[in-house]
Design a protein around this motif. Structure first.
Motif: not given
Length: 260
Positions: A183-190, A213-232
């Motif tokens: 609930k303390n988050i001020k900005g958007r989160f991706l 969702r419970a905090a009703k902040i502005d958020w967005q998620v992208e999930l990448y199929g086939g990608a594991e941890h450290g895909f950068t």
């Protein structure tokens, strides 16, 4: 605040990383420097990168390192974000004289802060203060991006109400955050995450989403199929796509939040 949710399952899609930078002016000169500062009595040394051709105040980005600390990866990604026209500061969470050399060291160092969240937040806050006080930075337009362990740090700093307009977690880890703190988050989160990540599995992501969702902040998620941890650091074509797409999404996100 209106809650925004956007899921992207990336499979078979491709775009060039360079496309994320096509709308940016040519960089005249990238300047970088080591910055000495302290958190309490602990000496720290962060990394600053910026476009020397830009005049006046501009947005700032706090780039939070992976569990390997102040590595070449950290500096290279700071340089890349600086080429978007921002002042980028990568804070040193571990300490000036702490430069882990192998996976055993990485785990040992990151575990110290994962187990001591007040210390993690204090180290991140010290770095944030360095960036906010930089005379080139517009203090009303500061964002964060965290990779891996840095994703944890980004959530922790956001959840103590850091005055940022947005935050990005790229293959972040999301364990043991206090649910009510969102609930303390001020900005958007991706969140940009690999769908096959076993280090930070989707259960972790879903737990954080429930908090958001419970905090009703502005958020967005992208999930990448086939990608594991450290895909950068891609290991296969799916992770190459994930790296390309996440780079473009981060750049677009920054453009949006700094324009608002």
């Amino acid at each position: 605040m209106q809650t925004m949710t956007h899921f992207v399952l990336a499979a078979g899609l491709a775009c060039g990383i360079a496309a994320a930078f096509d709308t940016q002016p040519a960089l005249a000169e990238l300047k970088t420097e080591a910055v000495a500062y302290k958190q309490g009595e602990t000496a720290l040394e962060g990394y600053l990168a910026y476009d020397n051709s830009v005049s006046g105040k501009r947005p700032g980005v706090l780039l939070l390192h992976r569990y390997d600390g102040m590595s070449d990866f950290t500096r290279q990604h700071a340089d890349a974000v600086a080429r978007l026209g921002y002042v980028v500061f990568a804070p040193d969470i571990y300490g000036k004289d702490v430069r882990p050399k192998n996976v055993q060291d990485f785990v040992a160092q990151s575990s110290i802060y994962n187990k001591d969240r007040p210390l993690m937040r204090a180290r991140a806050q010290a770095g944030f203060d360095v960036l906010r006080q930089n005379p080139m930075v517009d203090p009303a337009r500061i964002a964060m991006v965290g990779y891996c362990f840095g994703g944890t740090v980004a959530v922790e700093l956001a959840e103590i109400g850091a005055p940022v307009v947005g935050a990005v977690a790229i293959h972040g880890s999301f364990r043991d955050h206090a649910p009510e703190a969102a609930k303390n988050i001020k900005g958007r989160f991706l969140i940009l995450h690999g769908a096959e990540d076993t280090v930070a599995p989707l259960d972790e992501v879903n737990k954080l989403i429930r908090d958001f969702r419970a905090a009703k902040i502005d958020w967005q998620v992208e999930l990448y199929g086939g990608a594991e941890h450290g895909f950068t650091i891609p290991k296969n074509p799916a992770e190459e796509r994930a790296n390309t797409l996440s780079t473009a999404s981060m750049a677009g996100f920054f453009r949006d939040i700094f324009r608002d």
